[in-house]
Design a protein around this motif. Sequence first.
Motif, PDB file in Angstrom:
ATOM      1  N   ASP A   4       8.723  10.383   0.050  1.00 16.35           N
ATOM      2  CA  ASP A   4       8.998  11.181   1.245  1.00 16.35           C
ATOM      3  C   ASP A   4       7.689  11.583   1.911  1.00 16.35           C
ATOM      4  O   ASP A   4       7.499  11.429   3.128  1.00 16.35           O
ATOM      5  CB  ASP A   4       9.811  12.413   0.850  1.00 16.35           C
ATOM      6  N   ASN A   5       6.760  12.071   1.124  1.00 20.70           N
ATOM      7  CA  ASN A   5       5.472  12.528   1.643  1.00 20.70           C
ATOM      8  C   ASN A   5       4.700  11.387   2.301  1.00 20.70           C
ATOM      9  O   ASN A   5       4.163  11.527   3.407  1.00 20.70           O
ATOM     10  CB  ASN A   5       4.647  13.127   0.498  1.00 20.70           C
ATOM     11  N   VAL A   6       4.657  10.233   1.654  1.00 22.82           N
ATOM     12  CA  VAL A   6       3.881   9.108   2.182  1.00 22.82           C
ATOM     13  C   VAL A   6       4.493   8.568   3.473  1.00 22.82           C
ATOM     14  O   VAL A   6       3.770   8.267   4.433  1.00 22.82           O
ATOM     15  CB  VAL A   6       3.749   7.993   1.130  1.00 22.82           C
ATOM     16  N   VAL A   7       5.809   8.423   3.525  1.00 26.89           N
ATOM     17  CA  VAL A   7       6.444   7.948   4.752  1.00 26.89           C
ATOM     18  C   VAL A   7       6.063   8.865   5.923  1.00 26.89           C
ATOM     19  O   VAL A   7       5.693   8.399   7.004  1.00 26.89           O
ATOM     20  CB  VAL A   7       7.987   7.891   4.592  1.00 26.89           C
ATOM     21  N   ASN A   8       6.103  10.162   5.711  1.00 28.11           N
ATOM     22  CA  ASN A   8       5.794  11.088   6.786  1.00 28.11           C
ATOM     23  C   ASN A   8       4.307  11.148   7.105  1.00 28.11           C
ATOM     24  O   ASN A   8       3.917  11.421   8.252  1.00 28.11           O
ATOM     25  CB  ASN A   8       6.364  12.462   6.479  1.00 28.11           C
ATOM     26  N   MET A   9       3.454  10.860   6.122  1.00 26.38           N
ATOM     27  CA  MET A   9       2.019  10.750   6.415  1.00 26.38           C
ATOM     28  C   MET A   9       1.745   9.566   7.350  1.00 26.38           C
ATOM     29  O   MET A   9       0.935   9.645   8.284  1.00 26.38           O
ATOM     30  CB  MET A   9       1.229  10.613   5.116  1.00 26.38           C
ATOM     31  N   TYR A  10       2.421   8.447   7.115  1.00 28.94           N
ATOM     32  CA  TYR A  10       2.294   7.297   8.024  1.00 28.94           C
ATOM     33  C   TYR A  10       2.821   7.650   9.416  1.00 28.94           C
ATOM     34  O   TYR A  10       2.189   7.347  10.425  1.00 28.94           O
ATOM     35  CB  TYR A  10       3.068   6.091   7.481  1.00 28.94           C
ATOM     36  N   LEU A  11       3.981   8.289   9.470  1.00 27.21           N
ATOM     37  CA  LEU A  11       4.553   8.627  10.764  1.00 27.21           C
ATOM     38  C   LEU A  11       3.613   9.528  11.557  1.00 27.21           C
ATOM     39  O   LEU A  11       3.453   9.354  12.771  1.00 27.21           O
ATOM     40  CB  LEU A  11       5.905   9.302  10.565  1.00 27.21           C
ATOM     41  N   ASN A  12       2.961  10.465  10.905  1.00 26.27           N
ATOM     42  CA  ASN A  12       2.005  11.338  11.591  1.00 26.27           C
ATOM     43  C   ASN A  12       0.816  10.549  12.122  1.00 26.27           C
ATOM     44  O   ASN A  12       0.316  10.808  13.217  1.00 26.27           O
ATOM     45  CB  ASN A  12       1.523  12.430  10.642  1.00 26.27           C
ATOM     46  N   LYS A  13       0.346   9.575  11.364  1.00 24.89           N
ATOM     47  CA  LYS A  13      -0.800   8.774  11.799  1.00 24.89           C
ATOM     48  C   LYS A  13      -0.423   7.801  12.917  1.00 24.89           C
ATOM     49  O   LYS A  13      -1.301   7.322  13.646  1.00 24.89           O
ATOM     50  CB  LYS A  13      -1.403   8.019  10.615  1.00 24.89           C
ATOM     51  N   ALA A  51       0.829  -1.208   0.000  1.00 31.31           N
ATOM     52  CA  ALA A  51       0.000   0.000   0.000  1.00 31.31           C
ATOM     53  C   ALA A  51       0.862   1.256   0.000  1.00 31.31           C
ATOM     54  O   ALA A  51       0.583   2.215  -0.732  1.00 31.31           O
ATOM     55  CB  ALA A  51      -0.931  -0.001   1.213  1.00 31.31           C
ATOM     56  N   LEU A  52       1.912   1.241   0.811  1.00 34.12           N
ATOM     57  CA  LEU A  52       2.753   2.434   0.909  1.00 34.12           C
ATOM     58  C   LEU A  52       3.416   2.756  -0.428  1.00 34.12           C
ATOM     59  O   LEU A  52       3.438   3.921  -0.850  1.00 34.12           O
ATOM     60  CB  LEU A  52       3.808   2.219   2.001  1.00 34.12           C
ATOM     61  N   ILE A  53       3.930   1.760  -1.108  1.00 33.28           N
ATOM     62  CA  ILE A  53       4.584   2.003  -2.397  1.00 33.28           C
ATOM     63  C   ILE A  53       3.561   2.436  -3.439  1.00 33.28           C
ATOM     64  O   ILE A  53       3.822   3.343  -4.253  1.00 33.28           O
ATOM     65  CB  ILE A  53       5.347   0.749  -2.863  1.00 33.28           C
ATOM     66  N   ALA A  54       2.378   1.818  -3.430  1.00 29.24           N
ATOM     67  CA  ALA A  54       1.327   2.230  -4.365  1.00 29.24           C
ATOM     68  C   ALA A  54       0.906   3.671  -4.107  1.00 29.24           C
ATOM     69  O   ALA A  54       0.713   4.458  -5.050  1.00 29.24           O
ATOM     70  CB  ALA A  54       0.132   1.286  -4.248  1.00 29.24           C
ATOM     71  N   GLU A  55       0.752   4.030  -2.842  1.00 28.68           N
ATOM     72  CA  GLU A  55       0.374   5.410  -2.501  1.00 28.68           C
ATOM     73  C   GLU A  55       1.471   6.381  -2.904  1.00 28.68           C
ATOM     74  O   GLU A  55       1.198   7.513  -3.341  1.00 28.68           O
ATOM     75  CB  GLU A  55       0.096   5.491  -0.995  1.00 28.68           C
ATOM     76  N   ALA A  56       2.718   5.953  -2.795  1.00 32.63           N
ATOM     77  CA  ALA A  56       3.842   6.816  -3.125  1.00 32.63           C
ATOM     78  C   ALA A  56       3.904   7.147  -4.614  1.00 32.63           C
ATOM     79  O   ALA A  56       4.439   8.188  -4.997  1.00 32.63           O
ATOM     80  CB  ALA A  56       5.152   6.175  -2.677  1.00 32.63           C
ATOM     81  N   ILE A  57       3.343   6.272  -5.451  1.00 28.42           N
ATOM     82  CA  ILE A  57       3.306   6.560  -6.885  1.00 28.42           C
ATOM     83  C   ILE A  57       2.526   7.845  -7.131  1.00 28.42           C
ATOM     84  O   ILE A  57       2.872   8.650  -8.005  1.00 28.42           O
ATOM     85  CB  ILE A  57       2.679   5.382  -7.651  1.00 28.42           C
ATOM     86  N   TYR A  58       1.495   8.052  -6.344  1.00 29.20           N
ATOM     87  CA  TYR A  58       0.665   9.249  -6.497  1.00 29.20           C
ATOM     88  C   TYR A  58       1.173  10.427  -5.668  1.00 29.20           C
ATOM     89  O   TYR A  58       1.126  11.571  -6.098  1.00 29.20           O
ATOM     90  CB  TYR A  58      -0.775   8.945  -6.079  1.00 29.20           C
ATOM     91  N   LEU A  59       1.661  10.147  -4.475  1.00 26.55           N
ATOM     92  CA  LEU A  59       1.910  11.206  -3.503  1.00 26.55           C
ATOM     93  C   LEU A  59       3.385  11.486  -3.242  1.00 26.55           C
ATOM     94  O   LEU A  59       3.715  12.494  -2.624  1.00 26.55           O
ATOM     95  CB  LEU A  59       1.223  10.852  -2.175  1.00 26.55           C
TER      96      LEU A  59
END
Length: 237
Positions: free
Chosen positions: A226-235, A215-223
């Motif tokens: 760097d952005n996705v890793v930090n979105m997870y860390l915030n959650k 999921a993280l890699i798929a989301e990273a294709i769009y977002l």
Amino acid sequence: MTKLSVNINKIATLRNARGGNVPDLIQVAKDIERFGAQGITIHPRPDERHIRYQDARDLKKIVTTEYNIEGNPEKSFMDLVLEVKPTQVTLVPDAVDAITSNAGWDTMKHADYLKEIIQELQRNDIRVSVFVDPVLKMIEGAKLINTDRIELYTEAFAHDFSQGNKNGILPYVEAAKLANSLDLGINAGHDLSLDNIHFFKQNIPNLLEVSIGHALIAEAIYLGLDNVVNMYLNKLK
């Protein structure tokens, strides 16, 4: 805070599709750590269709956070992890031809087998986590085989959550409460995503670590990675 370990199998899948070294798996692992993730996970399989055994050796040289290697403890896998000595080995009962992991261990039926493997890994200063379904009997079995942690197999939760059924978290809450009472560390993984990770983390007491890849890699294709890793860390805060 719950730690985020990023599974980079899909990066290796993309690299292998062209036969070269793009994307560079080692550089991606370095970047993921630089972006803030607290761990790198790989799940090599015997056919090396994504992560190669040499990748496991090469990553050992550069990973500065927690290094988690998942897999079925057949001989080639055990030889690899005893050579590499990652921070943690997660034992997963996947078949050789499995597309992805699809069940946890029966910790009662396979108790003797798992206990021997766990002892060997622990003698080599490797923390051990055992992949299990959220079934109380399997949690009790995990305690009896002396594993350090369990990893809750979260596909059922993710499916229920996607259908709007938040009660799918309940077996996981009960499993986590039992694990806590037995002094077992709790990890989790499989189909966790930006959509469901915060709800899962908020409901699971003392969740130590999540391993997220597809999921993280798929989301990273769009977002962006760097952005996705930090979105997870915030959650996960």
